[in-house]
Design an enzyme around this catalytic site. Sequence first.
Site, PDB file in Angstrom:
ATOM      1  N   SER A  23     -28.701 -38.361-108.075  1.00  0.00           N
ATOM      2  CA  SER A  23     -28.783 -37.912-109.467  1.00  0.00           C
ATOM      3  C   SER A  23     -28.315 -39.013-110.407  1.00  0.00           C
ATOM      4  O   SER A  23     -28.927 -39.263-111.450  1.00  0.00           O
ATOM      5  CB  SER A  23     -27.910 -36.681-109.677  1.00  0.00           C
ATOM      6  OG  SER A  23     -28.271 -35.695-108.773  1.00  0.00           O
ATOM      7  N   ARG A 123     -44.633 -28.015-107.689  1.00  0.00           N
ATOM      8  CA  ARG A 123     -43.341 -27.781-108.358  1.00  0.00           C
ATOM      9  C   ARG A 123     -43.589 -27.689-109.871  1.00  0.00           C
ATOM     10  O   ARG A 123     -44.137 -28.615-110.468  1.00  0.00           O
ATOM     11  CB  ARG A 123     -42.354 -28.897-108.017  1.00  0.00           C
ATOM     12  CG  ARG A 123     -42.034 -28.931-106.518  1.00  0.00           C
ATOM     13  CD  ARG A 123     -41.183 -30.109-106.137  1.00  0.00           C
ATOM     14  NE  ARG A 123     -39.825 -30.012-106.640  1.00  0.00           N
ATOM     15  CZ  ARG A 123     -38.907 -30.965-106.469  1.00  0.00           C
ATOM     16  NH1 ARG A 123     -39.223 -32.076-105.798  1.00  0.00           N
ATOM     17  NH2 ARG A 123     -37.693 -30.822-106.937  1.00  0.00           N
ATOM     18  N   ASP A 317     -27.717 -27.477-104.643  1.00  0.00           N
ATOM     19  CA  ASP A 317     -28.056 -28.324-103.495  1.00  0.00           C
ATOM     20  C   ASP A 317     -27.039 -28.175-102.370  1.00  0.00           C
ATOM     21  O   ASP A 317     -27.387 -27.935-101.214  1.00  0.00           O
ATOM     22  CB  ASP A 317     -28.167 -29.792-103.928  1.00  0.00           C
ATOM     23  CG  ASP A 317     -29.427 -30.026-104.751  1.00  0.00           C
ATOM     24  OD1 ASP A 317     -30.347 -29.181-104.663  1.00  0.00           O
ATOM     25  OD2 ASP A 317     -29.493 -31.021-105.479  1.00  0.00           O
ATOM     26  N   GLU A 345     -37.861 -29.063-102.930  1.00  0.00           N
ATOM     27  CA  GLU A 345     -38.746 -29.826-102.045  1.00  0.00           C
ATOM     28  C   GLU A 345     -39.659 -28.912-101.239  1.00  0.00           C
ATOM     29  O   GLU A 345     -40.775 -29.260-100.857  1.00  0.00           O
ATOM     30  CB  GLU A 345     -37.911 -30.706-101.108  1.00  0.00           C
ATOM     31  CG  GLU A 345     -37.433 -32.010-101.719  1.00  0.00           C
ATOM     32  CD  GLU A 345     -36.249 -31.857-102.669  1.00  0.00           C
ATOM     33  OE1 GLU A 345     -35.962 -30.720-103.097  1.00  0.00           O
ATOM     34  OE2 GLU A 345     -35.632 -32.883-103.002  1.00  0.00           O
ATOM     35  N   LYS A 415     -35.437 -39.529 -98.071  1.00  0.00           N
ATOM     36  CA  LYS A 415     -35.538 -39.207 -99.497  1.00  0.00           C
ATOM     37  C   LYS A 415     -34.238 -39.541-100.226  1.00  0.00           C
ATOM     38  O   LYS A 415     -34.250 -40.073-101.324  1.00  0.00           O
ATOM     39  CB  LYS A 415     -35.861 -37.718 -99.659  1.00  0.00           C
ATOM     40  CG  LYS A 415     -36.190 -37.309-101.070  1.00  0.00           C
ATOM     41  CD  LYS A 415     -36.688 -35.873-101.089  1.00  0.00           C
ATOM     42  CE  LYS A 415     -37.441 -35.553-102.365  1.00  0.00           C
ATOM     43  NZ  LYS A 415     -36.631 -35.517-103.556  1.00  0.00           N
ATOM     44  N   PRO A 439     -26.646 -43.509 -54.400  1.00  0.00           N
ATOM     45  CA  PRO A 439     -27.627 -43.215 -53.356  1.00  0.00           C
ATOM     46  C   PRO A 439     -27.276 -41.957 -52.554  1.00  0.00           C
ATOM     47  O   PRO A 439     -26.204 -41.376 -52.723  1.00  0.00           O
ATOM     48  CB  PRO A 439     -27.567 -44.469 -52.472  1.00  0.00           C
ATOM     49  CG  PRO A 439     -26.200 -45.014 -52.676  1.00  0.00           C
ATOM     50  CD  PRO A 439     -25.798 -44.661 -54.069  1.00  0.00           C
ATOM     51  N   ALA A 441     -26.212 -39.203 -49.935  1.00  0.00           N
ATOM     52  CA  ALA A 441     -25.066 -38.956 -49.055  1.00  0.00           C
ATOM     53  C   ALA A 441     -23.885 -39.876 -49.323  1.00  0.00           C
ATOM     54  O   ALA A 441     -23.051 -40.108 -48.456  1.00  0.00           O
ATOM     55  CB  ALA A 441     -25.492 -39.055 -47.586  1.00  0.00           C
TER      56      ALA A 441
HETATM   57  N1  ATP Z   1     -15.295 -40.694 -49.544  1.00  0.00           N
HETATM   58  C1  ATP Z   1     -15.736 -39.928 -48.556  1.00  0.00           C
HETATM   59  N2  ATP Z   1     -15.274 -40.093 -47.310  1.00  0.00           N
HETATM   60  C2  ATP Z   1     -15.725 -39.321 -46.310  1.00  0.00           C
HETATM   61  N3  ATP Z   1     -16.636 -38.364 -46.428  1.00  0.00           N
HETATM   62  C3  ATP Z   1     -17.129 -38.146 -47.656  1.00  0.00           C
HETATM   63  C4  ATP Z   1     -16.707 -38.906 -48.757  1.00  0.00           C
HETATM   64  N4  ATP Z   1     -17.389 -38.470 -49.824  1.00  0.00           N
HETATM   65  C5  ATP Z   1     -18.207 -37.472 -49.388  1.00  0.00           C
HETATM   66  N5  ATP Z   1     -18.028 -37.272 -48.105  1.00  0.00           N
HETATM   67  C6  ATP Z   1     -18.755 -36.322 -47.292  1.00  0.00           C
HETATM   68  O1  ATP Z   1     -20.062 -36.804 -47.155  1.00  0.00           O
HETATM   69  C7  ATP Z   1     -20.983 -35.722 -47.097  1.00  0.00           C
HETATM   70  C8  ATP Z   1     -22.082 -35.998 -48.086  1.00  0.00           C
HETATM   71  O2  ATP Z   1     -21.543 -35.897 -49.362  1.00  0.00           O
HETATM   72  P1  ATP Z   1     -22.356 -35.288 -50.593  1.00  0.00           P
HETATM   73  O3  ATP Z   1     -23.246 -34.195 -50.137  1.00  0.00           O
HETATM   74  O4  ATP Z   1     -21.363 -35.005 -51.633  1.00  0.00           O
HETATM   75  O5  ATP Z   1     -23.198 -36.562 -50.975  1.00  0.00           O
HETATM   76  P2  ATP Z   1     -24.303 -36.719 -52.071  1.00  0.00           P
HETATM   77  O6  ATP Z   1     -24.225 -38.118 -52.526  1.00  0.00           O
HETATM   78  O7  ATP Z   1     -24.169 -35.678 -53.096  1.00  0.00           O
HETATM   79  O8  ATP Z   1     -25.604 -36.491 -51.233  1.00  0.00           O
HETATM   80  P3  ATP Z   1     -27.092 -36.182 -51.698  1.00  0.00           P
HETATM   81  O9  ATP Z   1     -27.519 -37.338 -52.490  1.00  0.00           O
HETATM   82  O10 ATP Z   1     -27.871 -36.079 -50.472  1.00  0.00           O
HETATM   83  O11 ATP Z   1     -27.039 -34.922 -52.471  1.00  0.00           O
HETATM   84  C9  ATP Z   1     -20.189 -34.479 -47.391  1.00  0.00           C
HETATM   85  O12 ATP Z   1     -19.943 -33.789 -46.162  1.00  0.00           O
HETATM   86  C10 ATP Z   1     -18.893 -34.989 -47.945  1.00  0.00           C
HETATM   87  O13 ATP Z   1     -17.791 -34.160 -47.652  1.00  0.00           O
END
Ligand code: ATP
Length: 646
Positions: A23, A123, A317, A345, A415, A439, A441
Amino acid sequence: MEYLDLVPLQGARGRVRLPGSKSISNRVLLLAALAEGETDIRDLLASDDVERMLDALRALGVSWQRREGSDDYTVQGVGGAFPVKTAELFLGNAGTAFRPLTAALALAGGEYRLSGVARMHERPIGDLVDALREAGAAIDYLGKEGYPPLAIHPATVRAGGALRVRGDVSSQFLTALLMALPLTGEETVIEVVGELISKPYIAITLALMARFGVEVRREGWARFTVPAGARYRSPGTVYVEGDASSASYFLAAGAIGGGPVRVEGVGRDSIQGDVRFAEALAQLGARIDMGPNWIEASAPESGRLRAFDMDLNHIPDAAMTLAVAALFAEGPCTLRNIASWRVKETDRIAAMATELRKVGAEVEEGGDYLVVTPPAALRMAAIDTYDDHRMAMCFSLVSLGGLRVRINDPKCVNKTFPTYFERFAEVARPVPVIAIDGPSASGKGTVAARVAEALGWHYLDSGSLYRLVALAGMRAGVALDDEARLAGIAAALPVSFEGGRIWLEGKDVTEDIRAEACSVGASKVAALPAVREALLDRQRDYRAAPGLVAEGRDIGSVVFPDAQLKVFLTASAEARAERRYKQLMEKGMAASMESLLRDLQERDARDAARPVAPLKQLPDAELLDTTQMDVKQAVSFVLERVPAVE
Ligand SMILES: Nc1ncnc2c1ncn2[C@@H]1O[C@H](COP(=O)(O)OP(=O)(O)OP(=O)(O)O)[C@@H](O)[C@H]1O
Ligand SMILES: Nc1ccn([C@@H]2O[C@H](COP(=O)(O)O)[C@@H](O)[C@H]2O)c(=O)n1
């Protein structure tokens, strides 16, 4: 449609330097252009509406310069009517440019055409044109009677005497007449017909005219006298205050989200009526503190805003911000005397009602009022913004309810406040996320679940969603590379997580999705972009107060790139295969170490090599190699880093 997803917030705190007031910016530009002498304008608002005014002034023969890298401008005033006598002006949707220029050009003795965007042509401007015609101006409507676009012709304007203008549709009509009439050099009286709305905006006009040397005599809000021989003279330097309407979003954020949130650039000494928004917030129980040039807001002692019933005619406003703040109040809230919203507006009463309903509020809509009853729980929604900057800015506050909110066409904020969302992010305190990627497990799930339990936060096992898509696909006989059908399955996945079990179409599949066939299938479907896209919002919806621990492959890179803590959790392939082997044995499932190691390596390779959301350690992720660690140590590693994210 372009959109912006705002992350769920747990609160708001901090400071914001406000952009210049719209304004004030557009009024000062016009006054500086009409004045004798050069005006130095500091902190002008950088926005679409102000650009429309700057472009128009240049087209009308006014010289101005911007100082490189700043919002400071120098304007060489023309000392009376504009020198260019023929021009076509496009004024977008800038009411603060269209109305005052209409009046100034009607007295300029030239041939001008004024137009804007489609909404500007809806308007009304008839009351202003009627008043100008009464003084002898020659103005034609080029479209619909009473609305822009306009053609203005040279005419013998009857200088002096009295003019009448309606005050109950838009106060900008009166502002336009007040600013233009000193060009006649004669004493003119303006009588306002009907109750004048938005009086504080007239107060801004009068204060700025006075700074440029023209003192208007005011009798109440019904009669204004522009004195004979009035001439605008540059005051030298003018500082533009911060925008008080823009301040409202941040003050409301402080009042809803704990605070304190301080806005700098407006305060007790402001000439803008919208600073009184702070008073309205105080009536809702918010704690307000104010200095000459700043205002600070915090939540009420009770934590929740009080319900309200207010006449908001004086802050039309900023009142929109109260309509959204009502979502966080203790009960139904009534906003009265806001009829002018209908000709802004967009039809703001209708737009506000529609969008508030989307997030779960019950809304009663009247000709000049709204009653907003807040919902027990807010709903996630995609908010339409109607090319209205204030709709976008107001609805950003919904994210303070701890839920994601989608703002469609977020650039409409250009605006008046092009950097709004960046400034909002500076005071926003997102619901924290800990992202654990790594990764197969490696122990992500185990560690993430325990960290979530220790913190009392939510937990997301994102891999289970890909496993579920693979399982559902296999059960339906869908090939695991049929992207379209699998994406359809992912989008409508009938899954629920209850009592620590996973249910697909009402059947317990907790163990089924852990079978190796599902692991392999999951990594295949996870390579399909459409499947990933279909699961994205579902994962993001897990982010809720007080926090989320999420694990997977792309949590830190794609799902929550703004996660406060990112961990890349890994272990040697052998250690991981051994852990998985033990895990399966404990569940009484058959397995061979060799094939487990091979499957796991193949799966990791596929996850890391895919073009979309590949598994990788991000530069901002902390490496947690658990090869030599037990679960407890890994959990402690993460927990030790949590204080930094809360
Ligand atoms: N630091 C560790 N030391 C020993 N065993 C472990 C450890 N961390 C996890 N585990 C064991 O490893 C196994 C796999 O772990 P988890 O399922 O959590 O892995 P993840 O990465 O989630 O697997 P995914 O990707 O397949 O889902 C489980 O039984 C868990 O208890
Ligand atoms: N964010 C994620 C999570 C998982 N995947 C894919 O799903 C598979 C199964 O995941 P688990 O964590 O349960 O092992 C995995 O191999 C990935 O292919 C993903 O892509 N992104």
